[in-house]
Design an enzyme around this catalytic site. Structure first.
Site, short mmCIF file in Angstrom:
data_model
loop_
_atom_site.label_atom_id
_atom_site.label_comp_id
_atom_site.label_asym_id
_atom_site.label_seq_id
_atom_site.Cartn_x
_atom_site.Cartn_y
_atom_site.Cartn_z
N ASN A 43 -105.06 -19.55 -104.11
CA ASN A 43 -104.17 -19.95 -105.20
C ASN A 43 -104.47 -21.32 -105.79
O ASN A 43 -103.76 -21.79 -106.67
CB ASN A 43 -102.72 -19.89 -104.71
CG ASN A 43 -102.32 -18.48 -104.32
OD1 ASN A 43 -102.66 -17.52 -105.00
ND2 ASN A 43 -101.62 -18.35 -103.20
N THR A 44 -105.50 -21.99 -105.28
CA THR A 44 -106.03 -23.21 -105.89
C THR A 44 -107.41 -22.86 -106.41
O THR A 44 -108.33 -22.62 -105.62
CB THR A 44 -106.11 -24.36 -104.87
OG1 THR A 44 -104.79 -24.67 -104.41
CG2 THR A 44 -106.73 -25.60 -105.51
N LYS A 90 -109.68 -23.26 -91.20
CA LYS A 90 -109.02 -22.03 -91.62
C LYS A 90 -109.80 -21.39 -92.75
O LYS A 90 -110.00 -22.00 -93.80
CB LYS A 90 -107.58 -22.31 -92.06
CG LYS A 90 -106.79 -21.04 -92.38
CD LYS A 90 -105.31 -21.31 -92.48
CE LYS A 90 -104.52 -20.02 -92.70
NZ LYS A 90 -103.07 -20.24 -92.61
N SER A 148 -107.12 -20.79 -99.13
CA SER A 148 -106.11 -20.32 -100.07
C SER A 148 -106.75 -19.78 -101.34
O SER A 148 -107.64 -20.43 -101.91
CB SER A 148 -105.14 -21.45 -100.43
OG SER A 148 -104.28 -21.05 -101.48
N TYR A 173 -96.07 -15.25 -89.91
CA TYR A 173 -95.16 -15.86 -90.88
C TYR A 173 -94.40 -14.78 -91.64
O TYR A 173 -93.18 -14.64 -91.50
CB TYR A 173 -95.94 -16.79 -91.82
CG TYR A 173 -95.16 -17.35 -92.99
CD1 TYR A 173 -93.78 -17.21 -93.09
CD2 TYR A 173 -95.80 -18.03 -94.00
CE1 TYR A 173 -93.07 -17.72 -94.19
CE2 TYR A 173 -95.10 -18.55 -95.09
CZ TYR A 173 -93.74 -18.38 -95.18
OH TYR A 173 -93.06 -18.88 -96.25
N ASN A 213 -106.44 -16.01 -93.84
CA ASN A 213 -105.30 -16.33 -94.70
C ASN A 213 -104.92 -15.08 -95.47
O ASN A 213 -105.28 -13.97 -95.06
CB ASN A 213 -105.68 -17.48 -95.63
CG ASN A 213 -104.48 -18.24 -96.18
OD1 ASN A 213 -103.41 -17.67 -96.39
ND2 ASN A 213 -104.65 -19.53 -96.42
N ASP A 249 -93.22 -24.15 -93.14
CA ASP A 249 -92.69 -25.51 -93.14
C ASP A 249 -93.67 -26.42 -93.89
O ASP A 249 -94.37 -27.24 -93.30
CB ASP A 249 -92.47 -25.99 -91.70
CG ASP A 249 -91.77 -27.33 -91.61
OD1 ASP A 249 -91.24 -27.80 -92.63
OD2 ASP A 249 -91.78 -27.92 -90.51
N LYS A 250 -93.71 -26.26 -95.21
CA LYS A 250 -94.73 -26.93 -96.01
C LYS A 250 -94.65 -28.45 -95.92
O LYS A 250 -95.67 -29.14 -95.96
CB LYS A 250 -94.60 -26.50 -97.48
CG LYS A 250 -95.17 -25.13 -97.77
CD LYS A 250 -95.01 -24.79 -99.24
CE LYS A 250 -95.74 -23.50 -99.58
NZ LYS A 250 -97.20 -23.66 -99.57
N ASN A 287 -97.98 -14.08 -102.77
CA ASN A 287 -97.59 -15.40 -103.27
C ASN A 287 -98.75 -16.03 -104.04
O ASN A 287 -99.92 -15.77 -103.75
CB ASN A 287 -97.12 -16.31 -102.13
CG ASN A 287 -98.25 -17.13 -101.53
OD1 ASN A 287 -98.65 -18.17 -102.08
ND2 ASN A 287 -98.79 -16.66 -100.40
N ARG A 288 -98.39 -16.84 -105.01
CA ARG A 288 -99.37 -17.67 -105.70
C ARG A 288 -98.77 -19.07 -105.87
O ARG A 288 -98.75 -19.66 -106.95
CB ARG A 288 -99.75 -17.05 -107.05
CG ARG A 288 -98.61 -16.60 -107.95
CD ARG A 288 -99.12 -16.11 -109.30
NE ARG A 288 -98.05 -15.69 -110.18
CZ ARG A 288 -97.64 -14.43 -110.33
NH1 ARG A 288 -98.23 -13.45 -109.62
NH2 ARG A 288 -96.68 -14.14 -111.18
N PHE A 321 -100.20 -24.53 -103.08
CA PHE A 321 -100.07 -25.79 -102.32
C PHE A 321 -98.95 -26.67 -102.88
O PHE A 321 -99.12 -27.88 -103.05
CB PHE A 321 -101.39 -26.57 -102.33
CG PHE A 321 -102.47 -26.04 -101.44
CD1 PHE A 321 -102.25 -25.00 -100.55
CD2 PHE A 321 -103.75 -26.58 -101.50
CE1 PHE A 321 -103.27 -24.51 -99.73
CE2 PHE A 321 -104.78 -26.11 -100.69
CZ PHE A 321 -104.54 -25.08 -99.81
#
Length: 348
Positions: A173-174, A207, A171, A307, A236, A62-63, A108-109, A112
């Site tokens: 991916n950033t 996290k 994360s 998730y 993560n 739920d971003k 996933n990539r 954010f």
């Protein structure tokens, strides 16, 4: 939900990100029911919060904080929304989300992708907070010149609306975000973020990634304790690649789901040891059954999050795990789930 195995092929015929967007739309349109009662023996108190059961939905689903109360109505003991950044951002180029069906995982990539904190704040301010515990996961914008300032801004904006706040530096991916786990950067981040709360007493969770060296784990644990972080979320997605069968296994990004489970278990044990049990730990990564959730709790997790497994097992999974934990608690002879936390390492 009993119908899910029959509709899953239709869902899986869609691109993973498109399917997720339709899921959110479906939840938004669904009537809001009351959260089902949890067995009293499954309640857990963490950071001054009373969780009705220890099973939560992790950030990433739920971003934009659109369906938190619908998630709670599925039987989860808490929901974590986000990751939310100060400014809206579109994330990385598509395609950027891949199912690994043969492995029961996802890569996933996304980066954010979210509509920003101001948009989510309106919805969160309007919700009835007596319906259940909702945590807010905050991050930094990709193009920010001062990422620590982004976290400060996130704390100031979102802490008053959160039951707990998660500082997400995990994360992959950033680009460069995980560098905030380095000792000096982390100490500065936590010092400034905790100060940004002002008089607000919202609990702060940190996290962290599973891709850490032993020295990193020790330093993170020490700094988190010194800066009075209320709990650690471990961890993560991983950039490592265990043996994968799926054709998308070589895609770049963070790997989640069942292939992450062994690494996630190890990192839970590592942080439990590094903190000496002095700080609550929320375990996440590869949790897809009551048996796995129970094992993490007995290994020292106060709470668990999932998730990816929802995509494979459907929206009833949270409630199924809650029921399974109650059976396992009774079988083990514990008066409460709280008694089981860390029991695997006790000798008394």
């Amino acid at each position: 939900m009993a119908i899910y195995p029959f509709i899953r092929p239709m869902i899986f015929a869609l691109d993973a990100e498109r399917a997720h967007a339709l899921t959110i739309a479906g939840l938004k349109a669904a009537p809001l029911g009351a959260p089902p009662p949890s067995p009293p023996a499954l309640s857990v108190r963490v950071a001054g919060l009373d969780f009705p059961n220890p099973v939560g939905l992790a950030a990433g689903f739920d971003k934009n904080a659109e369906v938190a109360d619908k998630i709670l109505a599925l039987g989860f003991g808490f929901a974590e929304v986000g990751t939310l950044t100060p400014l809206p951002q579109s994330g990385n180029p598509k395609p950027r989300m891949f199912r690994l069906v043969a492995d029961q995982g996802v890569i996933n990539r996304l980066g954010f992708n979210n509509a920003g904190q101001a948009s989510a704040a309106e919805r969160l301010a309007a919700r009835d907070r007596t319906r259940g515990i909702v945590g807010i996961n905050i991050g930094a914008n990709k193009d920010s010149e001062d990422r620590i300032a982004d976290y400060e801004a996130g704390v100031r904006t979102m802490a008053p609306l959160a039951d707990y706040l998660t500082i997400n530096i995990s994360s992959p991916n950033t680009p460069g975000l995980r560098a905030l786990q380095d000792e000096g950067a982390l100490d500065a981040l936590l010092e400034r973020s905790m100060a940004a709360r002002g008089a607000d007493v919202t609990p702060v969770f940190l996290k962290v990634a599973p891709d850490l060296e032993p020295a990193d784990i020790d330093a993170i644990a020490r700094i988190a304790i010194d800066r009075a972080v209320d709990a650690l979320i471990v961890g993560n997605t991983t950039i490592s690649r265990p043996d994968l069968k799926s054709r998308h296994g070589a895609e770049s990004g963070g790997l989640s789901g069942r292939p992450l489970a062994a690494l996630a278990r190890q990192r839970l044990a590592d942080f439990r040891s590094a903190t000496g049990g002095a700080m609550p730990i929320i375990a996440v990564g590869g949790i897809d059954s009551a048996k796995e959730a129970w094992a993490r709790i007995c290994a020292g997790a106060s709470l668990v999050q999932l998730y990816t497994a929802l995509a494979y097992q459907g929206p009833g999974l949270g409630r199924d795990i809650v029921r399974g934990l109650e059976r396992l608690r009774k079988r083990a002879g514990f008066a409460s789930i709280a008694e089981a936390i860390g029991s695997a390492g006790r000798t008394d």
